[in-house]
Design a protein around this motif. Structure first.
Motif, short mmCIF file in Angstrom:
data_model
loop_
_atom_site.label_atom_id
_atom_site.label_comp_id
_atom_site.label_asym_id
_atom_site.label_seq_id
_atom_site.Cartn_x
_atom_site.Cartn_y
_atom_site.Cartn_z
N MET A 299 0.84 -1.20 0.00
CA MET A 299 0.00 0.00 0.00
C MET A 299 0.87 1.24 0.00
N PHE A 301 0.76 5.23 0.60
CA PHE A 301 -0.03 6.29 1.22
C PHE A 301 0.28 7.62 0.54
N PHE A 329 -3.46 4.57 -1.59
CA PHE A 329 -4.37 4.88 -0.49
C PHE A 329 -4.46 6.39 -0.39
N LYS A 333 -10.24 7.37 -2.07
CA LYS A 333 -10.53 5.96 -1.76
C LYS A 333 -11.11 5.83 -0.35
N ILE A 334 -10.59 6.63 0.59
CA ILE A 334 -11.11 6.59 1.95
C ILE A 334 -12.58 7.02 1.96
N PRO A 356 -6.99 0.99 6.13
CA PRO A 356 -6.22 0.67 4.91
C PRO A 356 -6.17 -0.83 4.63
N ILE A 359 -9.30 -1.81 2.77
CA ILE A 359 -9.25 -1.33 1.38
C ILE A 359 -8.29 -2.20 0.58
#
Length: 365
Positions: A299, A301, A329, A333-334, A356, A359
């Motif tokens: 992932m 960020f 991320f 997306k959040i 996360p 996701i």
């Protein structure tokens, strides 16, 4: 993970069943999207939402129902094929293709106390025998897989993988536990048997419980019939000096065997790879020791001021010749996922990393 709900109070009308199933679908389906089923059998009502890992055919759908018994199960028993070799041949009336049918075999033939301490994995189950009026239930020794227990106003037990699901029972009064809330604010989690709701308790890990019920499914008595928790097997007095080993090969073999067990799956496997030592070591074990090239996911960020781990993970995959995927991320997306993530949780959860991780898991699936 799979999720389930079971009670021995089945005197529901059609409206009750419709409301219960709708609530369970909303809360439990996110953990088991592959198959859902609600059944009534005798005094028992049960729901199961399945995440298919072993034997993805309908033969391993749950609840597992026979003439007198009902089984709901969540988790993975990783070493069941090895344990199955020790079962007498005359008890194997059909081919066993999954851990849930192996578990059913043990429970129906009164072998669960013999083999449960040897399970490798993480799991919970509830097994109702309506002929003997007994319920057997337990969680793994570390309590990785959740299991909650409450009682209706009439004294009937209600089991579920999530605490809130128990409150869907029409004869259960839903109230926030002030004591549980205080403990959560103090520790950041619910210790021991506590939960966010009054009269709903976490089942202790590493213990096999037996509940006797009457003909209407109400609790008569409850006892702990087997301990297999960490304290049982790791007490200082039970470990002799000759059992203690610290050489590199010993620990390497332990890690390799643990990784090998986790390949027991009828669906593709993947590895969550960061820039840290732990996941990099696992990537090396699978690639070089087990010759298994797992696709890796990292992932990234977006906008993070600290140094990203993506470059380290990418280099690790290049060295080991592994397929590498980067999942971004970001705020967009959040915003699109946050509501559904929180709806899948039934009580406060202090570790924000599950956002996360949820996701990332969705992207991989």
């Amino acid at each position: 993970m799979c999720r389930y709900w079971l009670t021995t109070d089945s005197l529901f009308d059609k409206n009750n069943i419709t409301e219960i199933k709708a609530g369970l679908d909303r809360l439990l389906k996110p953990g088991g999207p592959d198959f859902q089923s609600f059944i009534n059998k005798g005094i028992c009502s049960a729901y199961h939402s399945r995440l298919s890992i072993q034997d993805i055919s309908s033969q391993s759908n749950q609840p597992i129902v026979s003439e007198d018994t009902i089984l709901v199960y969540n988790g993975e028993i990783l070493n069941w094929p090895k344990l199955l070799l020790d079962i007498p041949y005359e008890l194997k009336q059909r081919e066993i293709k999954s851990d849930v049918h192996f578990l059913e075999l043990l429970l129906k033939n009164n072998l669960i106390k013999k083999y449960l301490p040897y399970f490798r994995g993480f799991y919970s189950f509830v097994f109702v025998n309506q002929k003997t009026n007994k319920i057997l239930y337990c969680r793994d020794s570390l309590g990785v897989k959740p299991l909650y227990l409450g009682f209706s106003n009439t004294g009937n037990p209600i089991f579920s993988s999530l605490a809130e699901a128990i409150t869907f029972h029409p004869n259960f009064e839903k109230r926030i536990s002030l004591e549980g809330l205080q403990l959560y604010l103090q520790y950041g989690y619910f210790p021991g048997e506590e939960s966010i709701f009054e009269n709903i308790y976490q089942v202790s890990g590493g213990k096999l419980f037996e509940m006797n019920i009457d003909s209407r499914g109400r609790k008569i008595s409850l006892s702990n019939i087997l301990n297999f928790d960490l304290n049982t097997f790791t007490s200082v007095s039970s470990i002799s000096q000759k059992d203690i080993r610290f050489d590199n090969n010993y620990f390497l073999d332990l890690i390799e065997n643990s990784c090998k067990l986790r390949l027991l799956s009828d669906v593709p496997c993947a590895l969550l790879l960061s820039g840290g030592i732990d996941s990099s070591l696992l990537a090396w074990i699978y690639s070089k020791r087990l010759n298994v090239k797992l696709p890796c996911f990292t992932m990234d960020f977006e906008g993070c001021k600290e140094e990203s781990e993506v470059s380290i993970a990418k280099k690790t995959c290049q060295i080991l010749n592994l397929e590498h995927h980067v999942v971004n991320f970001n705020k967009t997306k959040i915003n699109s996922e946050i509501e559904s993530i929180f709806k899948s949780q039934d009580q406060p959860f202090v570790d924000s990393s599950f956002i996360p991780l949820s996701i990332l898991s969705k992207e991989i699936s």
